[in-house]
Design a protein around this motif. Structure first.
Motif, short mmCIF file in Angstrom:
data_model
loop_
_atom_site.label_atom_id
_atom_site.label_comp_id
_atom_site.label_asym_id
_atom_site.label_seq_id
_atom_site.Cartn_x
_atom_site.Cartn_y
_atom_site.Cartn_z
N ARG A 1 3.09 44.95 6.88
CA ARG A 1 3.72 44.54 7.96
C ARG A 1 4.56 45.32 8.50
N GLU A 2 4.76 45.39 9.65
CA GLU A 2 5.64 46.30 10.28
C GLU A 2 7.21 45.71 10.45
N GLU A 3 8.05 46.78 10.00
CA GLU A 3 9.42 45.99 9.88
C GLU A 3 10.01 45.79 11.35
N GLY A 4 10.61 44.53 11.31
CA GLY A 4 11.00 44.20 12.74
C GLY A 4 10.29 43.38 13.57
N GLY A 5 8.96 43.31 13.29
CA GLY A 5 7.84 42.80 13.88
C GLY A 5 8.00 41.13 13.97
N GLY B 1 18.42 28.87 21.35
CA GLY B 1 19.84 29.46 21.13
C GLY B 1 19.83 29.67 19.48
N LEU B 2 19.53 28.76 18.76
CA LEU B 2 19.67 29.00 17.37
C LEU B 2 18.90 30.31 16.70
N VAL B 3 17.53 30.14 17.32
CA VAL B 3 16.72 31.34 16.95
C VAL B 3 17.17 32.48 17.51
N GLU B 4 17.83 32.73 18.83
CA GLU B 4 18.44 33.95 19.21
C GLU B 4 19.54 34.43 18.44
N GLU B 5 20.34 33.59 18.07
CA GLU B 5 21.46 33.76 17.21
C GLU B 5 21.21 34.29 15.92
N ALA B 6 20.31 33.75 15.26
CA ALA B 6 20.06 33.98 14.00
C ALA B 6 19.40 35.42 13.95
N ALA B 7 18.51 35.64 14.97
CA ALA B 7 17.96 36.99 15.28
C ALA B 7 18.92 38.08 15.30
N ARG B 8 19.84 37.87 16.21
CA ARG B 8 20.97 38.74 16.31
C ARG B 8 21.63 38.93 15.26
N ALA C 1 12.80 35.20 6.68
CA ALA C 1 12.63 35.51 5.12
C ALA C 1 12.91 37.07 4.79
N THR C 2 13.86 37.21 4.01
CA THR C 2 14.29 38.31 3.13
C THR C 2 14.11 37.90 1.57
N ASP C 3 14.52 39.23 0.74
CA ASP C 3 14.04 39.26 -0.48
C ASP C 3 15.13 38.17 -1.06
N PRO D 1 16.82 43.80 10.41
CA PRO D 1 15.39 43.73 10.61
C PRO D 1 14.63 43.74 9.14
N ASP D 2 15.62 43.70 7.81
CA ASP D 2 15.05 43.46 6.69
C ASP D 2 14.75 41.91 6.57
N TRP D 3 15.18 40.99 7.44
CA TRP D 3 14.61 39.73 7.55
C TRP D 3 13.43 39.69 8.61
N ASP D 4 12.21 39.26 7.80
CA ASP D 4 10.97 39.10 8.62
C ASP D 4 10.96 37.74 9.31
#
Length: 252
Positions: A182-186, A117-124, A206-208, A128-131
């Motif tokens: 690396r593919e963005e969003g992958g 659930g934490l992973v899904e929420e973070a991804a949401r 991970a992002t800048d 997409p600039d967060w790898d």
């Protein structure tokens, strides 16, 4: 209650499940193993399915079709914790779920299912600039890569990013194709095998300039065995035919 039937009774998880069931005073109807080891009076999956109130299967993908056939013929619910399943295996599970109640999961621990659930929420919430990278490590004897739990966490990341299914953004080709951008969003995976590690999983966003790390470390197979027994007992409570998950079992 006649008890739980354990498929793969002499394996690491089979032994752990038997120990947890005994500690919780949960009856065991018997168990079988591909090497011919038998606990109880039943020597085949069909016989065990007829005798048990519920089956637990932590064996191999190759054995799954026969175990599902036995469960369906006996009308016995089943918990499937086997990893390394193909789309064809999932189609068999879907077909069986039309006739019996079953729980299919790659991880039965409460902690991992909370982590989903934490992973899904973070991804949401993160763009997409967060790898996203998923790193997992298991004992030297584990054959499938990535682990089923890694794929489970990846499915949550896919859903969070709005993918059509739990696999659309998965990328496994960085090592196979050599160096490439690396593919963005992958969503990328790395697998480590060594020692006696029960299961370590880390999801890295991970992002800048910053990084978020969400992880889970299994210190004993007992946590998976406890979850499997919990799922088995949940299935015996008059569940309608269908395909359920640990989120259903745990009320998440």
């Amino acid at each position: 209650m006649s008890g739980i039937g354990i498929l793969g009774v002499s394996g690491r998880m089979g032994r752990a499940i038997a120990n947890i069931a005994a500690a919780q005073d949960v009856a065991i109807a018997g168990g079988i193993d591909r090497n011919g080891e038998v606990h109880g009076d039943h020597t085949t999956a069909a016989g065990l399915a007829d005798a048990a109130d519920v089956l637990i299967d932590f064996t191999s993908p190759e054995a799954l079709a026969g175990h599902l056939d036995a469960a369906v013929a006996a009308g016995t619910p089943i918990v499937i914790g086997t990893t390394g399943l193909s789309p064809e295996h999932h189609a068999l599970i879907d077909a069986a779920a039309q006739k019996i109640a079953l729980v299919q999961t790659y991880n039965t621990s409460l902690g991992v299912n909370m982590l989903r659930g934490l992973v899904e929420e973070a991804a949401r919430r993160l763009g997409p600039d967060w790898d996203i990278d998923i790193v997992e490590m298991h004992h030297r004897h584990k054959l499938d890569t990535p682990s089923g739990t890694a794929l489970l966490l990846g499915a949550s990341a896919n859903i969070g990013r709005g993918a059509a299914d739990g696999r659309a953004l998965n990328r496994f080709d960085r090592m196979q194709e050599g160096p490439h951008e690396r593919e963005e969003g992958g969503i990328y995976y790395a697998s480590l095998r060594g020692g006696s590690v029960a299961g370590d999983h880390q999801v890295i966003f991970a992002t800048d300039g910053e990084r978020i790390e969400l992880g889970h470390r299994a210190e004993s197979r007992a946590i998976f065995a406890k979850g499997a027994v919990k799922a088995a007992l949940w299935l015996t409570q008059g569940r309608a035919p269908g395909r359920y998950t640990m989120a259903d079992v745990l009320g998440l």
